[in-house]
Scaffold this active site. Structure first.
Site, mmCIF file in Angstrom:
data_model
loop_
_atom_site.group_PDB
_atom_site.id
_atom_site.type_symbol
_atom_site.label_atom_id
_atom_site.label_comp_id
_atom_site.label_asym_id
_atom_site.label_seq_id
_atom_site.Cartn_x
_atom_site.Cartn_y
_atom_site.Cartn_z
ATOM 1 N N SER A 218 5.255 -1.526 1.230
ATOM 2 C CA SER A 218 4.663 -2.860 1.250
ATOM 3 C C SER A 218 5.346 -3.728 2.280
ATOM 4 O O SER A 218 6.479 -3.488 2.682
ATOM 5 C CB SER A 218 4.804 -3.511 -0.118
ATOM 6 O OG SER A 218 6.177 -3.777 -0.350
ATOM 7 N N LYS A 219 4.607 -4.753 2.648
ATOM 8 C CA LYS A 219 5.077 -5.721 3.630
ATOM 9 C C LYS A 219 6.398 -6.347 3.209
ATOM 10 O O LYS A 219 7.205 -6.712 4.040
ATOM 11 C CB LYS A 219 4.044 -6.844 3.712
ATOM 12 C CG LYS A 219 3.226 -6.826 4.977
ATOM 13 C CD LYS A 219 2.475 -8.132 5.068
ATOM 14 C CE LYS A 219 1.080 -7.844 5.601
ATOM 15 N NZ LYS A 219 0.188 -8.950 5.558
#
Ligand code: GLU
Length: 482
Positions: free
Chosen positions: A253-254
């Site tokens: 994930s970011k």
């Protein structure tokens, strides 16, 4: 066997995710390896997620990575258009076909009604699912609502209590129970298809033989399998690629780092390194080899060697690979890559020959192209200061005598090269009965301001006689002062 055709089918959300790059790469490799066709299809039917310039950006990123497609927007092909928003009539036709066969139905529920239904189901602790109230409408009721222009969707009628089997190249046989599946919306009230309908219709019409995509789509696949059956179409082969994970094994994930290919590009990573890195996220060559380029990947790749378990996105590994790829490049290639950085640092007017020498000398010491400038600053400007630790360690009272003697010997040199410089240094060292290190360290400090760097004699030869003399004289004055 029909000729192999695969596709990369991104939704243009503004950037290319590294997971998307891997999907594109595996499709590309599979196509090239099997002399097949690699199609790019833009899945832009979710109008709420549209981003301006996203398609251009995506194509530019794929082209930076060297993943050329044979058919798609900009290049065309016999199966176009390759942008789903240009194919709306096709999807509507297909939805109508299912409606006429009773395999799909109209539903007129408002968002509020659906929300109400969801809440009730939650209260009753039953899994949220469309309760098929629209199927209870009579034919006349449906017709009059349609005639009155009541907003509606088309839903797929999922059979009750059947087992749907997905045969997956990576995951083997995966079974789904149809009761758990929702009556999927196929056509939305804005007349646009959902992903499921458009994806299946296009894969069929575009002759796709192998659907290679991320594992997150596996749960949609039973619906797709049913649609193939409803249309009586031959099913493509499926291969779902393992999830990409953060080092703590959560889904990539970011929040834990960069996920956009553009971020890595901007940080100076090579496309070769990034491709090599993502190639090994889920696939392995069956032995210990780790360094590949696009060509060797094509030779080696097979879907059979794609694993099931999640692949950890390890940034250190990527950095290491980048360094390896940098070392494999020729000085000329590196020059090309360094040029924009030189321009940015107002060093664009330097002679190519000079920069090539710097590259040659620094290649083993940098991990990224911009480091030629940030680590090798002394190749481009006289040092403004001298590293304190190095000074403490290497600048001795007698150092100025050695430097003074070095200056005068260098001044007398007709040929200024590695060999003659080394002779100067060794002669002075011998004269004083000390090791060459007693000269090498203070010379390096005076010339670069640092305590470490490439071989001194090579370095001095690259800098040139005049620069060396100027720097030594300045250093003499400044280092003695302190
Ligand atoms: N449009 C989907 C995506 O954004 C494609 C999934 C598939 O390959 O079927 O990834």
């Amino acid at each position: 066997m029909p000729p192999i055709r695969v596709r990369f089918a991104p939704s243009p959300t503004g950037y290319l995710h590294v997971g998307g790059l891997r999907t594109a790469l595996y499709n590309y490799l599979f196509a090239r390896k099997n002399k097949g066709t690699f199609v790019l299809r833009i899945e832009d039917t979710d109008r709420t997620r549209l981003v301006d310039g996203a398609v251009e950006n995506l194509i530019a990123t794929l082209s930076w990575a060297g993943l050329t497609f044979d058919e798609g927007p900009t290049v065309g092909g016999n199966f176009g258009p390759y942008v789903q928003s240009e194919r709306l009539e096709i999807y509507r036709d297909h939805a109508r076909k299912l409606l006429s066969q009773g395999k799909a139905y109209y539903a007129f529920d408002t968002p509020e009604e659906l929300e109400e239904m969801r809440k009730t189901q939650e209260k009753m602790r039953v899994p949220p699912k469309y309760d098929r109230r629209a199927l209870r409408l009579s034919e006349t009721e449906v017709k009059s609502k349609l005639d009155a222009g009541v907003p509606h969707v088309v839903r797929m009628k999922i059979p009750e209590t059947s087992t749907i089997v997905v045969d997956d190249i990576v995951r083997g046989r995966v079974e789904f129970v149809s009761d758990r599946l929702d009556d999927q919306i196929l056509l939305k009230s804005d007349g646009f298809p959902t992903y499921h309908l458009a994806n299946v219709v296009d894969d069929h019409l575009m002759g796709i033989t192998h659907v290679i995509r991320g594992e997150e789509w596996l749960s949609s696949t039973p619906k797709h399998v049913l649609l193939y059956e409803y249309f009586s179409w031959e099913m493509p082969a499926f291969a779902h690629l393992p999830l990409l994970l953060n080092p703590d094994k959560s889904k990539l994930s970011k929040r834990q780092g960069d996920v956009a290919v553009e971020d890595y590009r901007q940080k100076g990573y090579f496309p070769e390194a990034l491709l090599n890195f993502v190639a090994l996220l889920g696939w392995n060559p069956g032995d210990e080899r780790e360094l590949f380029n696009l060509e060797t990947l094509v030779d080696e790749f097979s879907l059979e060697r794609v694993g099931k378990s999640g692949a950890v996105f390890n940034l250190e590994k990527l950095q290491w690979m980048n360094t390896q790829h940098l070392r494999l490049m020729t000085d000329d290639q590196l020059f090309g890559l360094l040029e924009p950085y030189l321009e940015k640092a107002h060093l664009g007017s330097l002679h190519r020959e000079y920069v090539l020498k710097v590259i040659h000398l620094m290649k083993e010491r940098v991990d990224r192209v911009e480091e030629f400038i940030s680590f090798g600053g002394y190749f481009f400007a006289d040092p403004e200061s001298y590293d304190n630790q190095a000074k403490k360690k290497n600048w001795k009272p007698e150092s100025s005598t050695y430097l003074t003697e070095a200056i005068s010997s260098i001044r007398g040199l007709n040929t200024y090269d590695e060999k003659s410089i080394e002779d100067v240094v060794r002669t002075i060292a011998e004269r004083h009965g000390v090791g060459a290190g007693k000269l090498i360290h203070p010379l390096r400090l005076a010339l670069t301001g640092l305590g470490m760097g490439p071989g001194l004699f090579e370095l001095m030869a690259v800098l040139g006689k005049e620069t060396c003399l100027r720097r030594l004289e300045r250093a003499l004055a400044r280092l003695v002062e302190h």
